[in-house]
Design a protein around this motif. Structure first.
Motif, PDB file in Angstrom:
ATOM      1  N   MET B   1      49.119  65.406  63.080  1.00 27.26           N
ATOM      2  CA  MET B   1      49.446  66.720  62.217  1.00 27.26           C
ATOM      3  C   MET B   1      48.314  67.678  61.981  1.00 27.26           C
ATOM      4  O   MET B   1      47.350  67.197  61.849  1.00 27.26           O
ATOM      5  CB  MET B   1      50.186  66.122  60.894  1.00 27.26           C
ATOM      6  N   ASP B   2      48.560  68.831  62.218  1.00 28.72           N
ATOM      7  CA  ASP B   2      47.685  70.062  62.139  1.00 28.72           C
ATOM      8  C   ASP B   2      47.090  70.123  60.429  1.00 28.72           C
ATOM      9  O   ASP B   2      46.163  70.415  60.385  1.00 28.72           O
ATOM     10  CB  ASP B   2      47.792  71.318  62.584  1.00 28.72           C
ATOM     11  N   LYS B   3      48.123  70.260  59.788  1.00 28.94           N
ATOM     12  CA  LYS B   3      47.979  70.654  58.316  1.00 28.94           C
ATOM     13  C   LYS B   3      47.294  69.416  57.591  1.00 28.94           C
ATOM     14  O   LYS B   3      47.394  68.355  57.976  1.00 28.94           O
ATOM     15  CB  LYS B   3      49.463  70.517  57.698  1.00 28.94           C
ATOM     16  N   LYS B   4      46.601  70.050  56.718  1.00 28.76           N
ATOM     17  CA  LYS B   4      45.810  68.899  55.898  1.00 28.76           C
ATOM     18  C   LYS B   4      46.710  68.617  54.516  1.00 28.76           C
ATOM     19  O   LYS B   4      46.307  67.633  53.776  1.00 28.76           O
ATOM     20  CB  LYS B   4      44.420  69.635  55.408  1.00 28.76           C
ATOM     21  N   LYS B   5      47.624  69.459  54.060  1.00 28.17           N
ATOM     22  CA  LYS B   5      48.224  69.331  52.807  1.00 28.17           C
ATOM     23  C   LYS B   5      49.644  69.523  53.113  1.00 28.17           C
ATOM     24  O   LYS B   5      50.152  70.300  54.131  1.00 28.17           O
ATOM     25  CB  LYS B   5      47.768  70.304  52.011  1.00 28.17           C
ATOM     26  N   ILE B   6      50.511  68.741  52.433  1.00 20.65           N
ATOM     27  CA  ILE B   6      52.041  69.045  52.467  1.00 20.65           C
ATOM     28  C   ILE B   6      52.465  70.200  52.038  1.00 20.65           C
ATOM     29  O   ILE B   6      52.068  70.635  50.892  1.00 20.65           O
ATOM     30  CB  ILE B   6      52.626  67.669  51.563  1.00 20.65           C
ATOM     31  N   GLU B   7      53.253  70.931  52.669  1.00 19.05           N
ATOM     32  CA  GLU B   7      53.731  72.233  52.402  1.00 19.05           C
ATOM     33  C   GLU B   7      55.335  72.254  52.038  1.00 19.05           C
ATOM     34  O   GLU B   7      56.011  71.349  52.613  1.00 19.05           O
ATOM     35  CB  GLU B   7      53.507  73.310  53.530  1.00 19.05           C
ATOM     36  N   LEU B   8      55.785  73.096  51.578  1.00 17.01           N
ATOM     37  CA  LEU B   8      57.326  73.317  51.182  1.00 17.01           C
ATOM     38  C   LEU B   8      57.900  73.056  52.693  1.00 17.01           C
ATOM     39  O   LEU B   8      58.971  72.326  52.761  1.00 17.01           O
ATOM     40  CB  LEU B   8      57.597  74.612  50.666  1.00 17.01           C
ATOM     41  N   GLY B   9      57.386  73.526  53.610  1.00 12.22           N
ATOM     42  CA  GLY B   9      58.192  73.447  54.856  1.00 12.22           C
ATOM     43  C   GLY B   9      58.259  72.100  55.525  1.00 12.22           C
ATOM     44  O   GLY B   9      59.322  71.849  56.318  1.00 12.22           O
ATOM     45  N   HIS B  10      57.593  71.142  54.780  1.00 10.08           N
ATOM     46  CA  HIS B  10      57.745  69.740  55.322  1.00 10.08           C
ATOM     47  C   HIS B  10      58.929  69.006  54.952  1.00 10.08           C
ATOM     48  O   HIS B  10      59.406  68.084  55.631  1.00 10.08           O
ATOM     49  CB  HIS B  10      56.311  68.814  55.076  1.00 10.08           C
ATOM     50  N   GLY B  11      59.501  69.755  53.890  1.00  9.92           N
ATOM     51  CA  GLY B  11      60.895  69.403  53.524  1.00  9.92           C
ATOM     52  C   GLY B  11      61.790  70.050  53.665  1.00  9.92           C
ATOM     53  O   GLY B  11      63.090  70.027  53.442  1.00  9.92           O
ATOM     54  N   SER B  12      61.662  71.142  54.645  1.00  9.52           N
ATOM     55  CA  SER B  12      62.920  72.180  55.011  1.00  9.52           C
ATOM     56  C   SER B  12      63.898  71.870  56.013  1.00  9.52           C
ATOM     57  O   SER B  12      64.957  72.326  55.948  1.00  9.52           O
ATOM     58  CB  SER B  12      62.107  73.408  55.370  1.00  9.52           C
ATOM     59  N   GLY B  13      63.582  70.649  56.765  1.00 10.79           N
ATOM     60  CA  GLY B  13      64.607  70.230  57.881  1.00 10.79           C
ATOM     61  C   GLY B  13      64.138  70.985  58.932  1.00 10.79           C
ATOM     62  O   GLY B  13      64.679  70.628  59.966  1.00 10.79           O
ATOM     63  N   GLY B  14      63.041  71.699  59.264  1.00  6.69           N
ATOM     64  CA  GLY B  14      62.846  72.321  60.555  1.00  6.69           C
ATOM     65  C   GLY B  14      61.678  71.614  61.063  1.00  6.69           C
ATOM     66  O   GLY B  14      61.321  70.550  61.122  1.00  6.69           O
ATOM     67  N   LEU B  15      61.010  72.569  61.942  1.00  6.35           N
ATOM     68  CA  LEU B  15      59.905  71.849  62.893  1.00  6.35           C
ATOM     69  C   LEU B  15      58.999  70.874  62.155  1.00  6.35           C
ATOM     70  O   LEU B  15      58.425  69.939  62.590  1.00  6.35           O
ATOM     71  CB  LEU B  15      59.125  72.966  63.670  1.00  6.35           C
ATOM     72  N   LEU B  16      58.378  71.534  60.857  1.00  3.86           N
ATOM     73  CA  LEU B  16      57.470  70.897  60.119  1.00  3.86           C
ATOM     74  C   LEU B  16      57.882  69.397  59.731  1.00  3.86           C
ATOM     75  O   LEU B  16      57.210  68.463  59.842  1.00  3.86           O
ATOM     76  CB  LEU B  16      57.056  71.456  58.862  1.00  3.86           C
ATOM     77  N   THR B  17      59.141  69.531  59.321  1.00  2.00           N
ATOM     78  CA  THR B  17      59.805  68.134  58.773  1.00  2.00           C
ATOM     79  C   THR B  17      59.777  67.325  60.030  1.00  2.00           C
ATOM     80  O   THR B  17      59.419  65.841  59.952  1.00  2.00           O
ATOM     81  CB  THR B  17      61.214  68.441  58.533  1.00  2.00           C
ATOM     82  N   ARG B  18      60.148  67.642  61.260  1.00  2.00           N
ATOM     83  CA  ARG B  18      60.351  66.992  62.338  1.00  2.00           C
ATOM     84  C   ARG B  18      58.906  66.214  62.576  1.00  2.00           C
ATOM     85  O   ARG B  18      58.568  65.113  62.983  1.00  2.00           O
ATOM     86  CB  ARG B  18      60.726  67.729  63.604  1.00  2.00           C
ATOM     87  N   GLU B  19      57.839  67.117  62.761  1.00  2.00           N
ATOM     88  CA  GLU B  19      56.381  66.812  62.982  1.00  2.00           C
ATOM     89  C   GLU B  19      56.075  65.635  62.136  1.00  2.00           C
ATOM     90  O   GLU B  19      55.439  64.599  62.280  1.00  2.00           O
ATOM     91  CB  GLU B  19      55.694  67.960  62.769  1.00  2.00           C
ATOM     92  N   LEU B  20      56.377  65.722  60.475  1.00  2.00           N
ATOM     93  CA  LEU B  20      56.143  64.840  59.581  1.00  2.00           C
ATOM     94  C   LEU B  20      56.645  63.806  59.904  1.00  2.00           C
ATOM     95  O   LEU B  20      56.200  62.487  59.894  1.00  2.00           O
ATOM     96  CB  LEU B  20      56.493  65.415  58.176  1.00  2.00           C
ATOM     97  N   LEU B  21      57.840  63.441  60.221  1.00  2.00           N
ATOM     98  CA  LEU B  21      58.561  62.349  60.656  1.00  2.00           C
ATOM     99  C   LEU B  21      58.342  61.761  61.516  1.00  2.00           C
ATOM    100  O   LEU B  21      57.921  60.487  61.684  1.00  2.00           O
ATOM    101  CB  LEU B  21      60.283  62.638  60.686  1.00  2.00           C
TER     102      LEU B  21
END
Lengths: 364, 336
Positions: B1-21
């Motif tokens: 994961m590129d991000k160092k901190k969790i962002e709102l987008g990580h829970g949005s169901g979009g790409l960031l969520t997919r990456e996190l999962l």
């Protein structure tokens, strides 16, 4: 634990209890001044072991219990103004006129439960954009640390720190209890930690004037039974001296350093006691040189709450005129979960102590 | 994961969520159920099913002896065990406050993975939500554990009898005091560690041996041992008699409680459970607990009695008695 286990020894405690039983010939009412002693008596089940002749009356030495409602109202007002209010733990549940500090917190106020006012100074230093107030409640025991916090803040030039002073003193309260025309107390267990700070000399005139034994006593089971034994011995012999049971901690002159800090910051003033009313020269206020640290003046909070609108008979309880279970509300409308008055809140409070011990419940 | 901190987008169901999962969650928990990447899991359970759910909001999230992740696994696993169940599967849901360092989440996931392996449960489904900064406290976790009932278990309050013995598996108040000392920044001679652990194997073992002679099992988490015992007294209309002398307590825990003005009977535990068992097997059960964990200090701390119904009475070390009432609100430290 060194110096603790020795004072919790079952056999040694039993020896004192036996001596008390052998010495006592008639009923005596002994008041333990300090809430910490009440707590010790209850926690160790000592009330259950004393002979029937020795009746312990839980005194006014519970700082939470004697803090007037008006001061709690002021602390609530401060929280509602967005001030960070710091408090000792057992103060936060005591009901004010409309709410407790805990309820004010639930409504969005910023309340911090601390163990030392020095932590409040740290909070003020770390949050220069916020006003921080320490709710300075207590007897002579907490006064040095509260005074020290003011000295620290002044030295550091902190302008966002102040204290809401509700400091009370033990000897004037004892005198108020003794001067009551219905006074029933035969002897006092003096508050060990208060005397550790202030010494024992202030008690000499009281003992003489009211011809009453005062035994400065500690808090462990062995201290308590030793203190009670000494009081009973004096009573049975018709003596009325100031005796120091807690000599491993208490010196006659007290802690001179701590007294100096108190005297630098505070001066003696009339204070209102919850349930008792105003007592002359019975507490502290900040000296003029430290007036900038007086939260009451700084924020213009005030409260003229009439005490005792709840039906709580705290005054009679604190003076030992009534036992908690003689209150019509005890364990019915008034419980630790829903206290009508302060003595039901703190584990040091006479009513809470009774509620938790429930002697009458066990024996029936 | 590129991000160092969790962002709102990580829970949005979009790409960031997919990456996190994909990068954090699915790679940590590999099993045939979660590998389906479905909204739920289809599980092969037969017979009587035991289920328990719990939410974890501890602060600080990392503490001496454990962290919120380990706690979240052990908590639900232990609750199923206390019902006489053998936990098998776990659901895992996060509510993360925006800004949580990804490294912290990784550490927590590692702990969850290790704790799940240790207790033999598989994480089969889950959920991740992210809330705005200030709307949470770093991370909250909910877990649900599911399992099968142990064939020898018959655990219910109504089976408690006068004369039953009350046994604890280990010394009290370690978890609560570890958290308190961490919060208050207190240092003791030797640091107090949380006792968080999975209890399912030890429970399963004693159920194998003693079966229905075990009348009740209960872990003494929030509200402590006093909370559990008050509940027993009220629900059974029987009395509980405790001996203070018999209650196992580490020296530094006792000292910390003294210092902070807290009663260890009310302090939370995460690896302590109470057994109410028939008096005939109490000593054998005690021995079995000692064998299970040679480092623990199990003890018979009291018994069920017909005297003082609905009340917990404690005989102090010096022989006096007092009533132990249930905790009201939070335990508040005393002024002096």
């Amino acid at each position: 634990m060194k110096y603790l286990d020795e004072y919790r020894d079952r056999d040694a405690t039993r020896v004192f209890l036996k001596q008390i039983r052998e010495t006592v010939t008639r009923p005596w009412k002994i008041m333990e001044i300090c809430g910490g002693q009440t707590h010790g008596l209850v926690k160790n089940g000592l009330l259950d072991l004393l002979p029937d002749e020795v009746q312990m009356i839980h005194g006014p030495g519970c700082p939470v219990c004697v803090t007037p409602k008006s001061l709690i109202d002021m602390a609530v007002q401060l929280m509602e103004k967005g001030v960070v209010v710091c408090s000792f733990g057992d103060m936060v549940r005591v009901p004010g006129t409309t709410k407790s500090l805990l309820q004010a917190k639930a409504e969005g106020g910023d309340l911090r439960v601390l163990y030392s006012p020095i932590e409040a100074v740290t909070i003020a230093r770390d949050n220069p954009e916020k006003e921080v107030v320490f709710f300075a409640v207590g007897f002579e025991t907490t006064a040095p640390a509260d005074a020290l916090s003011v000295l620290h803040a002044k030295k550091e030039g902190l302008t966002n720190y102040s204290i809401l002073v509700s400091h009370v003193l033990v000897p004037p309260a004892m005198e108020a209890i003794l001067a009551d025309e219905h006074a029933v107390i035969d002897a006092f267990l003096g508050a060990g930690h208060v005397c550790a700070i202030m010494g024992t000399t202030a008690y000499e005139p009281l003992a003489r004037k009211y011809q009453i034994p005062i035994v400065v006593t500690g808090f462990e089971p062995l201290d308590l039974v030793d203190g009670i034994y000494r009081a009973v011995k004096q009573l049975e012999a018709g003596k009325y001296k100031v005796e120091n049971q807690y000599s491993r901690v208490v010196r006659k002159e007290g802690n001179l350093e701590a007294r100096k800090v108190i005297e630098t910051v505070f001066e003696v003033a009339t204070r209102e006691w919850r349930g008792i009313g105003p007592i002359p020269d019975s507490g502290y206020r900040l000296r003029d040189a430290f007036v900038d640290f007086d939260a009451e003046l700084k924020f213009g909070v005030c409260s003229d709450t009439a005490e005792n609108t709840s039906g709580c008979i705290a005054g009679e309880i604190l003076k030992g005129l009534k036992k908690p279970h003689q209150c019509p509300y005890f364990a019915k409308e008034c419980t630790p979960a829903k206290p009508l008055g302060a003595p039901m809140v703190s584990s040091e409070g006479a009513c809470a102590a009774y509620y938790h011990f429930s002697d009458h419940l066990i024996k029936t | 994961m590129d991000k160092k901190k969790i962002e709102l987008g990580h829970g949005s169901g979009g790409l960031l969520t997919r990456e996190l999962l994909d990068e954090l969650i699915f790679s940590t928990f590999r099993n045939p159920y979660i590998d389906q990447k479905h909204d739920g899991a289809v599980l092969p359970l037969t017979g009587e099913v035991v289920i328990s759910t719990d939410s974890f909001v501890v602060s600080p999230i990392f503490f001496k002896g454990g962290d919120i992740g380990e706690l979240a696994v052990n908590g639900s696993v232990n609750d199923v065990a206390m019902c006489g169940g053998i936990p098998k599967y776990l659901s895992l849901a996060f509510i993360i406050e925006e800004g949580l360092p990804v490294e912290d989440l990784k550490k927590i996931l590692q702990s969850i993975s290790i704790a799940a392996k240790r207790s033999g449960v598989e994480v089969v489904t889950g959920d991740t939500k992210v809330v705005e900064k200030g709307k949470g406290d770093r991370i909250f976790i909910n877990t649900t554990a599911v399992g099968m009932k142990h064939p020898g278990a018959d655990i219910t309050m109504s089976r408690i009898l006068p004369g039953d013995q009350i046994i604890v598996n280990n010394s009290l108040a370690q978890h609560g005091m570890a958290i308190m000392s961490e919060r208050e920044g207190l240092a003791f001679e030797s640091a107090i560690s949380s006792d968080t652990t999975n209890l399912n194997y030890v429970v399963s073992d004693i159920l194998d041996r003693f079966g229905t002679q075990i009348h009740l099992l209960r872990d003494a988490t929030r509200g402590g041992v006093a909370g559990v015992l008050s509940e027993i007294a009220v629900d059974t209309s029987l009395g509980v008699f405790l001996k203070e002398e018999a209650i196992p307590l580490q020296k530094q825990v006792a000292a910390a409680c003294d210092l902070l003005g807290l009663d260890p009977l009310y302090v939370a535990n995460e690896g302590v459970f109470l057994v109410v068992a028939h008096q005939d097997i109490a000593h054998d059960l005690l021995e079995a607990l000692k064998v299970q964990d040679p480092e623990a200090s199990p003890a018979i701390i009291g018994e069920i009695t017909t005297a003082h119904p609905e009340m917990v009475v404690l005989e102090s070390k010096i022989g006096g008695r007092r009533v132990v009432t249930p905790l009201i609100g939070e335990q508040l430290p005393r002024i002096c």
